[in-house]
Design a protein around this motif. Structure first.
Motif, PDB file in Angstrom:
ATOM      1  N   CYS A 281      -2.073 -11.359  21.509  1.00 43.74           N
ATOM      2  CA  CYS A 281      -0.921 -10.665  21.018  1.00 43.74           C
ATOM      3  C   CYS A 281      -0.729 -11.282  19.475  1.00 43.74           C
ATOM      4  N   ALA A 282      -0.715 -12.504  19.426  1.00 47.82           N
ATOM      5  CA  ALA A 282      -0.599 -12.811  18.001  1.00 47.82           C
ATOM      6  C   ALA A 282      -1.720 -12.716  17.005  1.00 47.82           C
ATOM      7  N   ARG A 283      -2.911 -12.814  17.610  1.00 45.47           N
ATOM      8  CA  ARG A 283      -4.089 -12.507  16.574  1.00 45.47           C
ATOM      9  C   ARG A 283      -3.953 -10.881  16.115  1.00 45.47           C
ATOM     10  N   SER A 284      -3.409 -10.022  17.173  1.00 48.34           N
ATOM     11  CA  SER A 284      -3.370  -8.586  16.990  1.00 48.34           C
ATOM     12  C   SER A 284      -2.144  -8.231  15.951  1.00 48.34           C
ATOM     13  N   ALA A 285      -1.054  -9.152  16.031  1.00 45.61           N
ATOM     14  CA  ALA A 285       0.187  -8.929  15.267  1.00 45.61           C
ATOM     15  C   ALA A 285      -0.237  -9.530  13.748  1.00 45.61           C
ATOM     16  N   ALA A 286      -0.984 -10.388  13.652  1.00 45.86           N
ATOM     17  CA  ALA A 286      -1.248 -11.028  12.509  1.00 45.86           C
ATOM     18  C   ALA A 286      -2.136  -9.578  11.588  1.00 45.86           C
ATOM     19  N   LEU A 287      -2.820  -8.881  12.362  1.00 50.47           N
ATOM     20  CA  LEU A 287      -3.525  -7.767  11.786  1.00 50.47           C
ATOM     21  C   LEU A 287      -2.653  -6.592  11.449  1.00 50.47           C
ATOM     22  N   GLY A 288      -1.389  -6.589  11.927  1.00 47.43           N
ATOM     23  CA  GLY A 288      -0.459  -5.851  11.474  1.00 47.43           C
ATOM     24  C   GLY A 288      -0.215  -4.555  12.522  1.00 47.43           C
ATOM     25  N   HIS A 289      -0.751  -5.023  13.951  1.00 46.80           N
ATOM     26  CA  HIS A 289      -0.185  -3.777  14.887  1.00 46.80           C
ATOM     27  C   HIS A 289       1.096  -3.772  15.357  1.00 46.80           C
ATOM     28  N   VAL A 290       1.867  -2.821  15.143  1.00 47.27           N
ATOM     29  CA  VAL A 290       3.267  -2.542  15.501  1.00 47.27           C
ATOM     30  C   VAL A 290       3.478  -3.238  16.713  1.00 47.27           C
ATOM     31  N   ASP A 291       2.782  -2.583  17.795  1.00 49.24           N
ATOM     32  CA  ASP A 291       3.138  -2.759  19.141  1.00 49.24           C
ATOM     33  C   ASP A 291       3.121  -4.336  19.452  1.00 49.24           C
ATOM     34  N   ALA A 292       1.791  -5.030  18.997  1.00 55.88           N
ATOM     35  CA  ALA A 292       1.629  -6.362  19.122  1.00 55.88           C
ATOM     36  C   ALA A 292       2.918  -7.381  18.661  1.00 55.88           C
ATOM     37  N   LEU A 293       3.480  -6.889  17.365  1.00 54.47           N
ATOM     38  CA  LEU A 293       4.705  -7.486  16.973  1.00 54.47           C
ATOM     39  C   LEU A 293       5.767  -7.478  17.647  1.00 54.47           C
TER      40      LEU A 293
END
Length: 391
Positions: A188-200
Motif C-alpha cells: 500500500c505504501a508503494r502504491s501510495a508513493a505512485l499517487g494512488h488515491v485509494d492507497a493513500l
C-alpha cells in the motif's frame, strides 16, 4: 463539312467499330464513369510496399496508443495481409491504450480473453491488471490472476500494487491465517508513493489504527489530507479538460477558495465536502456488471431473517454465501466466508478495505447505518406482535 469519317481523322476507318461489336473503354474513361476512382493496374507500383516495416510498426503503435475502442485496433488486421502480419507484433499490443482494453462483461467471450492475454503477454501492464482482476475475482483462477497482478505490480502499476495490498490484508484466495498485514501495508505504501488515491487513504487509516504498521495518528492524518488533495487535483484536471462527466457542474471557484482560504469549506471525502465520483476503473466496472448479471448485488441494508421450514428462523446474515463489497463501484467479492470486515455499528455493510468504507460512508452508508441494538429491538417488537396476533 468534314465528319469523323473524313480525311482529317487518319486511321479512323481502321478503328471504327463494327456492327455487333462493343467498343472497349480506356482505363481513364472507366475511372471517370466509376466516380473518379482508377484501379491500380496489375504490375503497377504499390506504395505501401515501399514503406519500411519499422516505420509501419511505428505508425501502428501510435494508432494502438490512441485507440478509443478495441475495434480501432483490431480493424487494422482486416485491411491487408501485410498490416495483418505487422499488427500482430508485440510492439503494437504493448502500446494498446486503456480505452482499447475497456472490455464489457456482457460481451465477455473466449476471443476477448485471448485478446487481453495477447496484450498481457506483450508486456502491457494495464492488460495484466484488468485480466488479473477478472481471473482472480470473477473466473476463480486465483493463482493465474495473482500472477498477472504481480507482473503488473513489478512494472510499477499503482492499481495492481493496491489490489495486491487488499489481497494481503484479507488473505484472499486462502485461509484467514494467510493474511499478511505487514506485506499489505508495504504494498500500500508503494502504491501510495505512485499517487494512488485509494492507497493513500488506506495507508492513512492503517497508520491511525496501527493496522499492519506502527500507530502514528499524525502521519495518518497527513496522508488522509494528501489523499484528498490528490483527489482534488485529479478532479480539477478533469474539469479543466472537460473529460469529467460532471465537469460543467464542478464549482471550481468554491473549490479554490476552500483550498487557499482560511475557514473555507473542507476538502473532499474524509472532511465532509464531496465532488461527483469519478468513473470507476475498467476492471471494477467489469466486476460490478459481472456479478449484477448473475444476480449478486452488494447489500448495505440489514435483511430481516426469513422463517425456514419447520418453524425455525434462518440466519439473515447470509452465512452460507459470499458477499460483495458494499461500495457499489468496487466489485470485489469474498473468496471465503466472512473475509471482508463488517461495519462495527450496524453489521450490515461489508467492505474489502478501509478506503472503500470511507468512500461508501460519504456516498450512501451514512444515511443507512443504524445501530445493531435498534435492529434487535425491532426484531423483538415484531416477535411480540406475531405472538399477540396468534393469541
Amino acid at each position: 463539312m468534314r465528319t469523323r469519317s473524313g480525311s482529317l481523322y487518319l486511321g479512323a476507318r481502321e478503328h471504327a467499330p463494327v456492327a455487333g461489336h462493343k467498343r472497349k473503354r480506356s482505363p481513364a474513361a472507366a475511372g471517370e464513369c466509376c466516380g473518379g476512382r482508377v484501379k491500380r493496374q496489375a504490375g503497377g507500383p504499390d506504395y505501401l510496399d515501399g514503406i519500411p516495416d519499422d516505420l509501419v510498426l511505428s505508425i501502428l503503435s501510435k494508432l494502438a496508443a490512441t485507440a478509443s475502442s478495441p475495434a480501432d485496433l483490431l480493424s487494422v488486421h482486416l485491411t491487408c495481409k501485410r498490416l495483418n502480419g505487422l499488427g500482430r507484433q508485440d510492439m503494437v499490443f504493448a502500446k494498446a491504450s486503456p480505452a482499447s482494453l475497456a472490455v464489457k462483461a456482457a460481451a465477455w467471450s473466449e476471443p476477448v480473453q485471448r485478446y487481453l492475454k495477447r496484450c498481457a503477454d506483450a508486456g502491457n501492464l494495464e492488460a495484466c491488471y484488468i485480466l488479473g482482476m477478472i481471473r482472480f475475482y470473477c473466473l476463480g483462477s486465483r493463482s493465474g490472476g495473482a500472477a498477472l497482478l504481480a507482473k503488473a505490480a513489478v512494472g510499477g502499476h499503482s492499481a495492481a500494487l493496491y489490489s495486491l495490498a487488499v489481497i494481503q490484508f484479507n488473505g484472499s484466495g486462502g485461509a484467514k491465517s494467510d493474511r499478511d498485514l505487514r506485506a499489505g501495508a508495504a504494498l500500500c505504501a508503494r502504491s501510495a508513493a505512485l499517487g494512488h488515491v485509494d492507497a493513500l487513504r488506506e495507508l492513512g487509516h492503517c497508520l491511525q489504527d496501527g493496522y499492519g504498521v506502527r500507530r502514528d495518528p499524525a502521519e495518518g492524518r497527513r496522508l488522509l489530507v494528501a489523499a484528498n488533495a490528490r483527489e482534488l487535483s485529479l478532479a480539477l484536471a478533469a474539469a479543466a479538460s472537460g473529460s469529467h462527466p460532471f465537469a460543467s457542474s464542478l464549482p471550481l471557484g468554491a473549490v479554490a477558495a476552500g483550498v487557499g482560504g482560511a475557514g473555507g469549506c473542507p476538502l473532499l471525502s474524509d472532511f465532509g465536502w464531496s465532488l461527483p465520483e469519478a468513473e470507476p476503473h475498467t476492471a471494477n466496472q467489469f466486476m460490478s456488471d459481472w456479478w449484477a448479471s448473475r444476480g449478486v448485488q452488494a447489500c448495505a441494508k440489514k435483511q430481516q431473517p426469513a422463517p425456514a421450514a419447520g418453524g425455525a428462523e434462518a440466519s439473515g446474515d447470509g452465512d452460507g454465501e459470499l458477499r460483495l463489497c458494499s461500495h457499489m463501484r468496487c466489485g470485489r467479492k469474498e473468496t471465503r466466508r466472512h473475509e471482508f470486515r463488517r461495519c462495527s455499528v450496524c453489521g450490515a455493510a461489508n467492505y474489502c478495505s478501509r478506503a472503500c468504507q470511507a468512500l461508501d460512508w460519504k456516498r450512501a452508508h451514512k444515511a443507512q447505518c443504524v445501530p445493531m441494538d435498534r435492529w434487535l429491538l425491532a426484531a423483538a417488537a415484531g416477535d411480540n406482535n406475531n405472538a399477540a396476533a396468534a393469541q
